[in-house]
Design a protein around this motif. Structure first.
Motif, PDB file in Angstrom:
ATOM      1  N   ALA A  21      -9.587 -55.286  -2.636  1.00 55.73           N
ATOM      2  CA  ALA A  21      -9.117 -53.902  -2.775  1.00 55.73           C
ATOM      3  C   ALA A  21     -10.279 -52.913  -2.662  1.00 55.73           C
ATOM      4  CB  ALA A  21      -8.385 -53.719  -4.105  1.00 55.73           C
ATOM      5  N   GLU A  22     -11.426 -53.263  -3.243  1.00 53.13           N
ATOM      6  CA  GLU A  22     -12.600 -52.385  -3.169  1.00 53.13           C
ATOM      7  C   GLU A  22     -13.116 -52.275  -1.740  1.00 53.13           C
ATOM      8  OE1 GLU A  22     -14.009 -50.455  -5.557  1.00 53.13           O
ATOM      9  OE2 GLU A  22     -12.419 -51.085  -6.924  1.00 53.13           O
ATOM     10  N   LEU A  24     -11.361 -52.692   1.013  1.00 54.15           N
ATOM     11  CA  LEU A  24     -10.382 -51.891   1.746  1.00 54.15           C
ATOM     12  C   LEU A  24     -10.507 -50.406   1.403  1.00 54.15           C
ATOM     13  CD1 LEU A  24      -7.240 -54.209   1.554  1.00 54.15           C
ATOM     14  CD2 LEU A  24      -8.732 -53.791   3.532  1.00 54.15           C
ATOM     15  N   ALA A  25     -10.828 -50.103   0.141  1.00 57.32           N
ATOM     16  CA  ALA A  25     -10.998 -48.700  -0.268  1.00 57.32           C
ATOM     17  C   ALA A  25     -12.196 -48.065   0.424  1.00 57.32           C
ATOM     18  CB  ALA A  25     -11.159 -48.620  -1.784  1.00 57.32           C
ATOM     19  N   SER A  36     -11.832 -38.672  -1.815  1.00 54.42           N
ATOM     20  CA  SER A  36     -12.272 -39.977  -2.296  1.00 54.42           C
ATOM     21  C   SER A  36     -11.691 -40.294  -3.672  1.00 54.42           C
ATOM     22  CB  SER A  36     -13.794 -40.061  -2.326  1.00 54.42           C
ATOM     23  OG  SER A  36     -14.326 -39.067  -3.168  1.00 54.42           O
ATOM     24  N   ILE A  39      -8.365 -41.848  -3.240  1.00 55.03           N
ATOM     25  CA  ILE A  39      -8.488 -43.232  -2.775  1.00 55.03           C
ATOM     26  C   ILE A  39      -8.896 -44.136  -3.932  1.00 55.03           C
ATOM     27  CG2 ILE A  39      -9.813 -44.764  -1.260  1.00 55.03           C
ATOM     28  CD1 ILE A  39      -9.882 -42.383   0.744  1.00 55.03           C
ATOM     29  N   ILE A  40      -9.806 -43.669  -4.784  1.00 50.31           N
ATOM     30  CA  ILE A  40     -10.221 -44.461  -5.948  1.00 50.31           C
ATOM     31  C   ILE A  40      -9.040 -44.685  -6.884  1.00 50.31           C
ATOM     32  CG2 ILE A  40     -11.640 -44.431  -8.041  1.00 50.31           C
ATOM     33  CD1 ILE A  40     -13.771 -42.934  -6.347  1.00 50.31           C
ATOM     34  N   THR A  43      -6.659 -47.136  -5.377  1.00 48.35           N
ATOM     35  CA  THR A  43      -7.250 -48.476  -5.405  1.00 48.35           C
ATOM     36  C   THR A  43      -7.122 -49.094  -6.796  1.00 48.35           C
ATOM     37  OG1 THR A  43      -8.828 -47.844  -3.692  1.00 48.35           O
ATOM     38  CG2 THR A  43      -9.361 -49.807  -4.987  1.00 48.35           C
ATOM     39  N   ARG A  44      -7.412 -48.321  -7.836  1.00 54.48           N
ATOM     40  CA  ARG A  44      -7.297 -48.842  -9.206  1.00 54.48           C
ATOM     41  C   ARG A  44      -5.848 -49.192  -9.544  1.00 54.48           C
ATOM     42  NH1 ARG A  44     -11.502 -48.914  -7.829  1.00 54.48           N
ATOM     43  NH2 ARG A  44     -13.421 -48.126  -8.711  1.00 54.48           N
ATOM     44  N   LEU A  46      -3.576 -50.152  -7.369  1.00 55.14           N
ATOM     45  CA  LEU A  46      -3.326 -51.377  -6.622  1.00 55.14           C
ATOM     46  C   LEU A  46      -3.923 -52.578  -7.351  1.00 55.14           C
ATOM     47  CD1 LEU A  46      -2.365 -52.903  -4.073  1.00 55.14           C
ATOM     48  CD2 LEU A  46      -4.586 -52.321  -3.037  1.00 55.14           C
ATOM     49  N   GLU A  47      -5.141 -52.424  -7.870  1.00 49.94           N
ATOM     50  CA  GLU A  47      -5.781 -53.523  -8.600  1.00 49.94           C
ATOM     51  C   GLU A  47      -4.993 -53.903  -9.850  1.00 49.94           C
ATOM     52  OE1 GLU A  47     -10.273 -52.310  -7.125  1.00 49.94           O
ATOM     53  OE2 GLU A  47      -9.712 -51.946  -9.202  1.00 49.94           O
TER      54      GLU A  47
END
Length: 160
Positions: A21-22, A24-25, A36, A39-40, A43-44, A46-47
């Motif tokens: 995931a990181e 891909l981010a 950004s 996106i962060i 991403t979190r 998604l994680e």
């Protein structure tokens, strides 16, 4: 809300999903027009979803990291008390340093967003989503895996 021992398979799948995931981010941030911070945050989220899915589908469920539904409110209460206590200690220490003419804020180099929407998104991402993802990974999965060698070792390693 004690976590149980986590299997190696769950640890590897969870850490691999976070690393993927990181990566891909970073790729998304390099080609995206989205901020950004957005996106962060995505991403979190998604994680969090991936780790919980791994626990449910491949492990013994979310209760294996101490998230049993019947104990959730007790855990939240304890978390709030710990947070308030540590915040109080931090406030006292920070005030003491200010009295000694030492301003720790000069050490923090962050660009604070200018509009209210971005400030709110910063607090949601940095104060809610990020810590939840971190707690699931470090205090739930990694700590739960390392417990087999003792709580002190698990606490020390999962903290770093």
């Amino acid at each position: 809300m004690a976590s149980k021992e986590i299997e190696m398979r769950i640890l590897v799948l969870s850490v691999s999903s976070v690393v993927l995931a990181e990566v891909l981010a970073v790729l998304a941030a390099s080609v995206s027009r989205y901020p950004s911070l957005m996106i962060i945050g995505a991403t979190r989220l998604l994680e969090i979803i991936l780790m919980l899915l791994i626990l449910v589908l491949c492990g013994k469920g979310v209760h294996s990291i101490g998230l049993a539904p019947k104990n959730i409110f007790h855990g939240i209460q304890r978390g709030i008390l710990w947070s308030a206590g540590l915040s109080g200690i931090t406030a006292v220490l920070f005030t003491g340093l200010l009295i000694l003419n030492t301003n720790l804020l000069n050490l923090i180099k962050i660009r604070v967003p200018e509009n209210h929407k971005d400030i709110l998104f910063l607090f949601i991402t940095g104060g809610l989503i990020g810590p939840i993802a971190e707690e699931i990974l470090f205090r739930g999965i990694i700590f739960g895996y390392l417990r087999r060698w003792g709580a002190l070792l698990a606490l020390t390693v999962s903290t770093f």
